[in-house]
Motif scaffolding. Structure first.
Motif, PDB file in Angstrom:
ATOM      1  N   VAL A   1       0.811  -1.222   0.000  1.00 26.42           N
ATOM      2  CA  VAL A   1       0.000   0.000   0.000  1.00 26.42           C
ATOM      3  C   VAL A   1       0.844   1.273   0.000  1.00 26.42           C
ATOM      4  O   VAL A   1       0.296   2.379  -0.109  1.00 26.42           O
ATOM      5  CB  VAL A   1      -0.971   0.023   1.208  1.00 26.42           C
ATOM      6  CG1 VAL A   1      -1.926  -1.151   1.140  1.00 26.42           C
ATOM      7  CG2 VAL A   1      -0.216   0.039   2.539  1.00 26.42           C
ATOM      8  N   ARG A   2       2.150   1.149   0.079  1.00 24.49           N
ATOM      9  CA  ARG A   2       2.986   2.352   0.137  1.00 24.49           C
ATOM     10  C   ARG A   2       2.895   3.222  -1.113  1.00 24.49           C
ATOM     11  O   ARG A   2       2.927   4.462  -0.998  1.00 24.49           O
ATOM     12  CB  ARG A   2       4.434   1.966   0.449  1.00 24.49           C
ATOM     13  CG  ARG A   2       4.614   1.543   1.905  1.00 24.49           C
ATOM     14  CD  ARG A   2       5.994   1.022   2.190  1.00 24.49           C
ATOM     15  NE  ARG A   2       6.236  -0.257   1.524  1.00 24.49           N
ATOM     16  CZ  ARG A   2       7.292  -1.044   1.772  1.00 24.49           C
ATOM     17  NH1 ARG A   2       8.197  -0.672   2.661  1.00 24.49           N
ATOM     18  NH2 ARG A   2       7.425  -2.173   1.121  1.00 24.49           N
TER      19      ARG A   2
ATOM     20  N   ASP B   1       0.390   1.661   6.890  1.00 23.30           N
ATOM     21  CA  ASP B   1      -0.153   0.710   7.863  1.00 23.30           C
ATOM     22  C   ASP B   1      -1.301  -0.059   7.223  1.00 23.30           C
ATOM     23  O   ASP B   1      -2.402   0.463   7.047  1.00 23.30           O
ATOM     24  CB  ASP B   1      -0.639   1.467   9.106  1.00 23.30           C
ATOM     25  CG  ASP B   1      -1.140   0.541  10.204  1.00 23.30           C
ATOM     26  OD1 ASP B   1      -1.369  -0.647   9.924  1.00 23.30           O
ATOM     27  OD2 ASP B   1      -1.312   1.017  11.345  1.00 23.30           O
ATOM     28  N   GLY B   2      -1.041  -1.319   6.875  1.00 28.82           N
ATOM     29  CA  GLY B   2      -2.045  -2.124   6.193  1.00 28.82           C
ATOM     30  C   GLY B   2      -3.285  -2.369   7.025  1.00 28.82           C
ATOM     31  O   GLY B   2      -4.400  -2.450   6.489  1.00 28.82           O
ATOM     32  N   LEU B   3      -3.129  -2.504   8.356  1.00 33.24           N
ATOM     33  CA  LEU B   3      -4.285  -2.753   9.205  1.00 33.24           C
ATOM     34  C   LEU B   3      -5.227  -1.557   9.202  1.00 33.24           C
ATOM     35  O   LEU B   3      -6.455  -1.704   9.014  1.00 33.24           O
ATOM     36  CB  LEU B   3      -3.835  -3.072  10.635  1.00 33.24           C
ATOM     37  CG  LEU B   3      -4.943  -3.372  11.649  1.00 33.24           C
ATOM     38  CD1 LEU B   3      -5.815  -4.523  11.185  1.00 33.24           C
ATOM     39  CD2 LEU B   3      -4.335  -3.677  13.022  1.00 33.24           C
ATOM     40  N   THR B   4      -4.695  -0.371   9.389  1.00 31.09           N
ATOM     41  CA  THR B   4      -5.514   0.842   9.337  1.00 31.09           C
ATOM     42  C   THR B   4      -6.151   0.995   7.964  1.00 31.09           C
ATOM     43  O   THR B   4      -7.332   1.349   7.832  1.00 31.09           O
ATOM     44  CB  THR B   4      -4.658   2.073   9.658  1.00 31.09           C
ATOM     45  OG1 THR B   4      -4.112   1.931  10.973  1.00 31.09           O
ATOM     46  CG2 THR B   4      -5.459   3.350   9.579  1.00 31.09           C
TER      47      THR B   4
ATOM     48  N   ALA C   1       6.349  -5.200  11.924  1.00 33.16           N
ATOM     49  CA  ALA C   1       6.835  -4.128  11.051  1.00 33.16           C
ATOM     50  C   ALA C   1       7.174  -4.652   9.661  1.00 33.16           C
ATOM     51  O   ALA C   1       7.035  -3.934   8.661  1.00 33.16           O
ATOM     52  CB  ALA C   1       8.053  -3.453  11.673  1.00 33.16           C
ATOM     53  N   GLN C   2       7.620  -5.924   9.579  1.00 36.41           N
ATOM     54  CA  GLN C   2       7.954  -6.503   8.277  1.00 36.41           C
ATOM     55  C   GLN C   2       6.727  -6.609   7.382  1.00 36.41           C
ATOM     56  O   GLN C   2       6.810  -6.490   6.164  1.00 36.41           O
ATOM     57  CB  GLN C   2       8.573  -7.896   8.473  1.00 36.41           C
ATOM     58  CG  GLN C   2       9.899  -7.906   9.189  1.00 36.41           C
ATOM     59  CD  GLN C   2      11.053  -7.533   8.273  1.00 36.41           C
ATOM     60  OE1 GLN C   2      10.911  -7.509   7.062  1.00 36.41           O
ATOM     61  NE2 GLN C   2      12.200  -7.232   8.869  1.00 36.41           N
ATOM     62  N   GLY C   3       5.560  -6.857   7.999  1.00 35.61           N
ATOM     63  CA  GLY C   3       4.350  -7.045   7.201  1.00 35.61           C
ATOM     64  C   GLY C   3       3.446  -5.851   7.147  1.00 35.61           C
ATOM     65  O   GLY C   3       2.396  -5.896   6.483  1.00 35.61           O
ATOM     66  N   ALA C   4       3.820  -4.748   7.816  1.00 30.45           N
ATOM     67  CA  ALA C   4       2.924  -3.593   7.967  1.00 30.45           C
ATOM     68  C   ALA C   4       2.361  -3.059   6.654  1.00 30.45           C
ATOM     69  O   ALA C   4       1.170  -2.734   6.573  1.00 30.45           O
ATOM     70  CB  ALA C   4       3.631  -2.482   8.740  1.00 30.45           C
ATOM     71  N   PRO C   5       3.155  -2.943   5.575  1.00 31.26           N
ATOM     72  CA  PRO C   5       2.602  -2.307   4.367  1.00 31.26           C
ATOM     73  C   PRO C   5       1.874  -3.251   3.412  1.00 31.26           C
ATOM     74  O   PRO C   5       1.414  -2.819   2.356  1.00 31.26           O
ATOM     75  CB  PRO C   5       3.856  -1.736   3.686  1.00 31.26           C
ATOM     76  CG  PRO C   5       4.937  -2.687   4.060  1.00 31.26           C
ATOM     77  CD  PRO C   5       4.606  -3.172   5.449  1.00 31.26           C
ATOM     78  N   PHE C   6       1.755  -4.538   3.790  1.00 26.79           N
ATOM     79  CA  PHE C   6       1.228  -5.524   2.838  1.00 26.79           C
ATOM     80  C   PHE C   6      -0.223  -5.890   3.150  1.00 26.79           C
ATOM     81  O   PHE C   6      -0.615  -6.045   4.310  1.00 26.79           O
ATOM     82  CB  PHE C   6       2.103  -6.774   2.831  1.00 26.79           C
ATOM     83  CG  PHE C   6       3.543  -6.490   2.496  1.00 26.79           C
ATOM     84  CD1 PHE C   6       3.874  -5.809   1.331  1.00 26.79           C
ATOM     85  CD2 PHE C   6       4.563  -6.869   3.355  1.00 26.79           C
ATOM     86  CE1 PHE C   6       5.197  -5.525   1.023  1.00 26.79           C
ATOM     87  CE2 PHE C   6       5.891  -6.593   3.064  1.00 26.79           C
ATOM     88  CZ  PHE C   6       6.210  -5.917   1.891  1.00 26.79           C
TER      89      PHE C   6
END
Length: 396
Positions: free
Chosen positions: A333-334, A340-343, A367-372
């Motif tokens: 999503v960057r 933050d993928g969850l948000t 943090a490794q998975g945050a943007p996915f």
């Protein structure tokens, strides 16, 4: 009425304290509340082959499986599983001693971990991982040791050096998933050979979750780890009818492996469901014997859906990792200005009427998975087309 106890001790045991409501339940409820298209949870929105459904009806009417089936599965299904392993992979299994039918792959994973892991044993799992892995390792009293799949170009890759470094004297087994959910990675023959060499060298067991075995694309090949040198007697292989035949509610899975491994898994499984899905077992036996044309058409249909959704996501502005297997697309999503993928996923239904799953919940290293973010494409083509249309709002 509130439950009262005589002490301050929590009701939920500490092994499960970190696990609350699953992200799938949260996002599916969000889809229902908002009327959004649910591309989160990985279940088809159409049934599988009519002939297979009719086989289940026929079994019900003929009284086959309406009472407790044999604890290790009906003979017809165990034989069909063995034939399937021989037909597609050249692996020979004794249906009576080396095949066990389970209540879906999830029970197979739970039973295998409960059977093979002692408290304090370390279990290596590739992250991001299917959420039941973490819970089942915890219930077995094991210690989860994640090895992270990381983006490299258009795919996620396994760092074999990192995997080797994760093995300690306390390591009992490796829990391997290929084709991999959620990243869509399919481990190559060379990667699997390296895993096999490590397992033999360090005397490790391996549990392999292979439920997406018939969904591989672009020349990728599913290679069972059990076919690698030295691995047949130390691998518990897990399969499932739900993913391959689109009857996820039937909950029919299976384990194949050496007699001693299957006997161990059965010892745990018998105290979980004992038995399940009696009439459906007969139907799945027929499904496994469908001609090659079924499996080829199944793969081609999902390839077209993969491309439809992948291209739509790219047009909407996502970074897209086009999967080599499974029916999920992982995105970044960057490029959309998010981090933050969850948000992002919690807001997405209101923004454009689509539900997805944040990959971060499948990581220990959040943090490794945050943007996915993961999207499922096991839906009707018209549903995917509408989702793509809605997602275009993100680009504008």
């Amino acid at each position: 009425m509130a439950v009262m106890t005589s002490s301050a001790r929590p009701l939920l045991n500490r092994r499960l304290a970190e696990f609350g409501t699953t992200i799938f339940a949260e996002m599916s409820a969000l889809a229902q509340r908002t009327g959004a298209i649910n591309l989160g949870q990985g279940f088809p929105d159409t049934d599988g082959p009519e002939a297979v459904r009719e086989a289940a009806v026929r079994a019900l009417r003929e009284g086959r499986g309406n009472q407790y089936p044999p604890g290790h599965g009906v003979p017809e299904l165990r034989t069909a599983v063995a034939e399937h392993q021989q037909r597609f992979y050249g692996l020979s299994y004794d249906p009576d001693r080396e095949v066990l039918v389970t209540a879906g792959a999830t029970e197979a994973i739970a039973a295998a971990l409960l059977a093979l892991v002692e408290p304090g044993d370390e279990v290596i799992a590739l992250e991001p991982y299917y959420d039941s892995y973490a819970a089942c390792i915890a219930m077995a009293g094991g210690t989860r040791v994640p090895v992270t799949l990381r983006p490299d170009g258009d795919r996620f890759i396994l760092d074999l050096d990192e995997l080797r470094a994760a093995v300690t004297p306390r390591t009992r087994l490796i829990l391997l998933n290929t084709p991999h959910n959620p990243t869509g990675t399919v481990l190559t023959g060379a990667e699997l050979a390296a895993v096999a060499e490590l397992a033999c060298e360090r005397d490790l067991l391996v549990i392999t979750d292979e439920v997406y075995e018939h969904l591989v694309f672009d020349g990728a090949e599913h290679i069972p780890l059990a076919s690698c040198p030295g691995m047949r007697d130390r691998t518990v292989s897990i399969g499932s009818a739900g993913k391959t035949f689109s009857f996820t509610g039937w909950k029919v899975g299976w384990v194949t492996g050496a007699p001693e491994l299957v006997a161990a898994v059965r010892s745990a499984k018998q105290f979980l469901t004992y038995v399940a899905s009696g009439p459906f077992q007969y139907a799945v036996a027929e499904a496994l014997r469908l001609p090659d044309s079924y499996f080829e058409a199944f793969r081609a249909e999902h390839l077209a859906k993969r491309d439809l959704l992948s291209e739509g996501l790219a047009a909407a502005g996502f970074g897209v990792f086009r999967p080599a297997g499974t029916y999920f697309v992982t995105t970044d999503v960057r490029p959309l200005g998010e981090s933050d993928g969850l948000t992002f996923c919690r807001a997405l239904p209101e923004r454009c009427g689509v539900v997805a799953i944040p990959n971060a919940v499948f990581y220990d290293h959040r943090a490794q998975g945050a943007p996915f973010v993961r999207f499922a494409f096991c839906k009707k083509t018209a549903v995917l087309e509408e989702a793509v249309t809605r997602l275009k709002a993100l680009a504008g």
